[in-house]
Enzyme design. Structure first.
Site, PDB file in Angstrom:
ATOM      1  N   ASP A  13      -3.805  -4.766   1.308  1.00  0.00           N
ATOM      2  CA  ASP A  13      -3.932  -4.328   2.392  1.00  0.00           C
ATOM      3  C   ASP A  13      -5.578  -4.768   2.785  1.00  0.00           C
ATOM      4  O   ASP A  13      -6.368  -4.338   2.476  1.00  0.00           O
ATOM      5  CB  ASP A  13      -4.016  -2.734   2.300  1.00  0.00           C
ATOM      6  CG  ASP A  13      -4.388  -2.161   3.483  1.00  0.00           C
ATOM      7  OD1 ASP A  13      -4.641  -2.916   4.616  1.00  0.00           O
ATOM      8  OD2 ASP A  13      -4.467  -0.666   3.157  1.00  0.00           O
ATOM      9  N   ASP A  72       2.706   4.873   5.067  1.00  0.00           N
ATOM     10  CA  ASP A  72       2.416   4.171   6.373  1.00  0.00           C
ATOM     11  C   ASP A  72       2.542   2.892   6.431  1.00  0.00           C
ATOM     12  O   ASP A  72       2.622   2.322   7.439  1.00  0.00           O
ATOM     13  CB  ASP A  72       1.131   4.834   7.102  1.00  0.00           C
ATOM     14  CG  ASP A  72      -0.104   4.702   6.106  1.00  0.00           C
ATOM     15  OD1 ASP A  72       0.035   4.424   4.839  1.00  0.00           O
ATOM     16  OD2 ASP A  72      -1.101   5.050   6.430  1.00  0.00           O
ATOM     17  N   HIS A  73       2.477   2.168   5.468  1.00  0.00           N
ATOM     18  CA  HIS A  73       2.376   0.780   5.282  1.00  0.00           C
ATOM     19  C   HIS A  73       4.146   0.337   4.639  1.00  0.00           C
ATOM     20  O   HIS A  73       4.568   1.034   3.959  1.00  0.00           O
ATOM     21  CB  HIS A  73       1.752   0.049   4.106  1.00  0.00           C
ATOM     22  CG  HIS A  73       0.260   0.277   4.611  1.00  0.00           C
ATOM     23  ND1 HIS A  73      -0.443  -0.647   5.062  1.00  0.00           N
ATOM     24  CD2 HIS A  73      -0.345   1.269   4.525  1.00  0.00           C
ATOM     25  CE1 HIS A  73      -1.778  -0.340   5.297  1.00  0.00           C
ATOM     26  NE2 HIS A  73      -1.883   1.042   5.086  1.00  0.00           N
ATOM     27  N   ASN A 104       0.905  -0.931   0.129  1.00  0.00           N
ATOM     28  CA  ASN A 104      -0.149   0.312   0.039  1.00  0.00           C
ATOM     29  C   ASN A 104       1.134   1.389   0.077  1.00  0.00           C
ATOM     30  O   ASN A 104       1.512   1.477   1.026  1.00  0.00           O
ATOM     31  CB  ASN A 104      -0.789  -0.167   1.304  1.00  0.00           C
ATOM     32  CG  ASN A 104      -1.886   1.146   1.417  1.00  0.00           C
ATOM     33  OD1 ASN A 104      -1.510   2.199   0.949  1.00  0.00           O
ATOM     34  ND2 ASN A 104      -3.055   1.127   1.918  1.00  0.00           N
ATOM     35  N   ASN A 115      -6.665  -4.444   6.043  1.00  0.00           N
ATOM     36  CA  ASN A 115      -7.496  -3.794   7.082  1.00  0.00           C
ATOM     37  C   ASN A 115      -7.829  -4.653   7.933  1.00  0.00           C
ATOM     38  O   ASN A 115      -9.109  -4.483   8.765  1.00  0.00           O
ATOM     39  CB  ASN A 115      -8.363  -2.709   6.363  1.00  0.00           C
ATOM     40  CG  ASN A 115      -7.815  -1.383   5.922  1.00  0.00           C
ATOM     41  OD1 ASN A 115      -6.965  -0.979   6.841  1.00  0.00           O
ATOM     42  ND2 ASN A 115      -8.450  -0.960   4.877  1.00  0.00           N
ATOM     43  N   GLU A 158      -4.056   1.771  -2.687  1.00  0.00           N
ATOM     44  CA  GLU A 158      -3.918   3.180  -2.675  1.00  0.00           C
ATOM     45  C   GLU A 158      -3.198   3.811  -3.517  1.00  0.00           C
ATOM     46  O   GLU A 158      -2.437   4.757  -3.097  1.00  0.00           O
ATOM     47  CB  GLU A 158      -3.725   3.379  -1.126  1.00  0.00           C
ATOM     48  CG  GLU A 158      -4.779   3.224  -0.472  1.00  0.00           C
ATOM     49  CD  GLU A 158      -4.829   4.212   0.879  1.00  0.00           C
ATOM     50  OE1 GLU A 158      -5.592   5.210   0.977  1.00  0.00           O
ATOM     51  OE2 GLU A 158      -4.056   3.774   1.863  1.00  0.00           O
ATOM     52  N   ASP A 189      -1.183  -6.252   6.182  1.00  0.00           N
ATOM     53  CA  ASP A 189      -0.908  -6.540   4.906  1.00  0.00           C
ATOM     54  C   ASP A 189      -0.407  -7.989   4.651  1.00  0.00           C
ATOM     55  O   ASP A 189       0.615  -8.473   5.340  1.00  0.00           O
ATOM     56  CB  ASP A 189       0.281  -5.712   4.291  1.00  0.00           C
ATOM     57  CG  ASP A 189      -0.121  -4.059   4.488  1.00  0.00           C
ATOM     58  OD1 ASP A 189      -0.565  -3.423   3.560  1.00  0.00           O
ATOM     59  OD2 ASP A 189       0.105  -3.397   5.536  1.00  0.00           O
TER      60      ASP A 189
END
Length: 256
Positions: free
Chosen positions: A146, A247-248, A7, A148, A34, A218
């Site tokens: 991802d 941030d990943h 991501n 989530n 994303e 992830d």
């Protein structure tokens, strides 16, 4: 074949990171989430110059997914979940060297009990039914992205905070993930270690990365037919240390 999921949280911002990381780690297949770019702005030509063929399904500002394959054709491309009406660009699939690659950017869900949470559970149900059908046609499959969802308490920095009532770790979300695994998919990371405290996402706030306050959301899932070939799997934390990072961090599996 090394297959990775990342991501990038805006490909426009993170393209130099992607180029650097691919040069360093040499993945054969990459699933991006994303990308946050409509199709007209996707840097397909740049990626081709780096040796990666690419297919993509994007939209401006939000969501967006892509599959990149180094020197390999990507065939039988599917965008979106068949039969599930959805304007959000979260799903892309393609076949690379006979392996079906399914790349997912799973709905976040906002908060337990919200409308977006209900949408997340409906979305996951649709993904389950679609992948069940896909596995009958493509038994050699990698489902990545991802998600989530942190699979269990080993995958969160503080189970007292990330509990059954919290988004990303709620009972219903974890049950949906387990139902997906029940189709004959295996969390490649857990095929090689039971260790906790290894994460793929850290909030930008509260110095979460430096303080080790992360989640493993992830995932790379391999089908029964590929389980024995999944000889290594991990998370590459290094790109999270770079300037202006996503941030990943990338999650990967290597097939023998």
């Amino acid at each position: 074949m090394k297959i990775a999921s990342w991501n990038v949280n805006s490909l426009n911002v993170r393209l130099p990171h992607l180029e650097r990381w691919m040069a360093d780690s040499g993945p054969d297949v990459v699933g991006l989430q994303e990308t946050k770019l409509d199709d007209e702005r996707f840097p397909g030509a740049v990626l081709e110059q780096l040796g990666y063929r690419n297919v993509f399904h994007g939209q401006k500002t939000y969501n967006g997914v892509a599959i990149l394959a180094r020197g390999r054709e990507i065939s039988d491309v599917q965008m979106g979940i068949p039969g599930f009406e959805d304007d959000q660009k979260r799903v892309i699939a393609g076949t690379v060297d006979g392996i079906r690659i399914v790349n997912l950017y799973v709905v976040n869900g906002q908060s337990v009990g919200s409308d977006k949470y209900a949408y997340k559970l409906r979305w996951l149900e649709a993904v389950h039914d679609w992948i069940a059908a896909e596995l009958k046609v493509h038994p050699e499959m990698v489902v990545m992205g991802d998600f989530n969802i942190a699979p269990d308490d080993r995958d969160v920095h503080d189970p007292e905070i990330w509990n059954d009532d919290h988004i990303l770790t709620s009972t219903a979300e974890r049950a949906a993930l387990q139902r997906l695994l029940g189709l004959g998919l295996h969390d490649a990371f857990r095929l090689h270690t039971d260790e906790g405290g290894i994460f793929s996402w850290w909030d930008y706030r509260q110095a979460a990365f430096r303080r080790g306050m992360g989640l493993r959301i992830d995932l790379t899932l391999v089908s029964d037919a590929l389980k024995a070939r999944a000889r290594a799997s991990g998370i590459d934390r290094e790109p999270r240390t770079w300037e202006r990072p996503s941030d990943h961090a990338p999650a990967w599996v290597e097939l023998g």
